[in-house]
Motif scaffolding. Structure first.
Motif: not given
Length: 87
Positions: A48-56, A18-20
């Protein structure tokens, strides 16, 4: 109810970091577009990934080697736990 079974992967996976730019696109538009295909799909990100702050940074983007417009986010820890570099 269907029961989950364990399966071992038998193929090579194709992933990229994943990039900036990906993060900026998500923050500005709410999605990351499959950049190689201007009229393709968006990259799937689970709730679930969105709730954990993804994308990062540290997350990966996987793609189906038979259909490059089919792409999804792989969270950093899942990637570290389940993938190894082959090349």
């Amino acid at each position: 109810m269907n029961r989950f079974k364990q399966f071992k992967r038998s193929a090579i996976a194709e992933l990229r970091k994943v990039t900036e730019n990906d993060i900026n696109a998500f923050n500005n538009h709410g999605f990351i577009h499959v950049s190689e295909y201007p009229f393709g799909n968006n990259i799937s990100i689970s709730d679930a990934d969105l709730k954990k702050g993804s994308p990062k940074i540290g997350d990966m983007i996987a793609r189906n080697p038979l259909n490059f417009t089919d792409q999804w986010l792989v969270a950093e820890q899942y990637f570290k736990d389940n993938y190894t570099v082959t090349i």
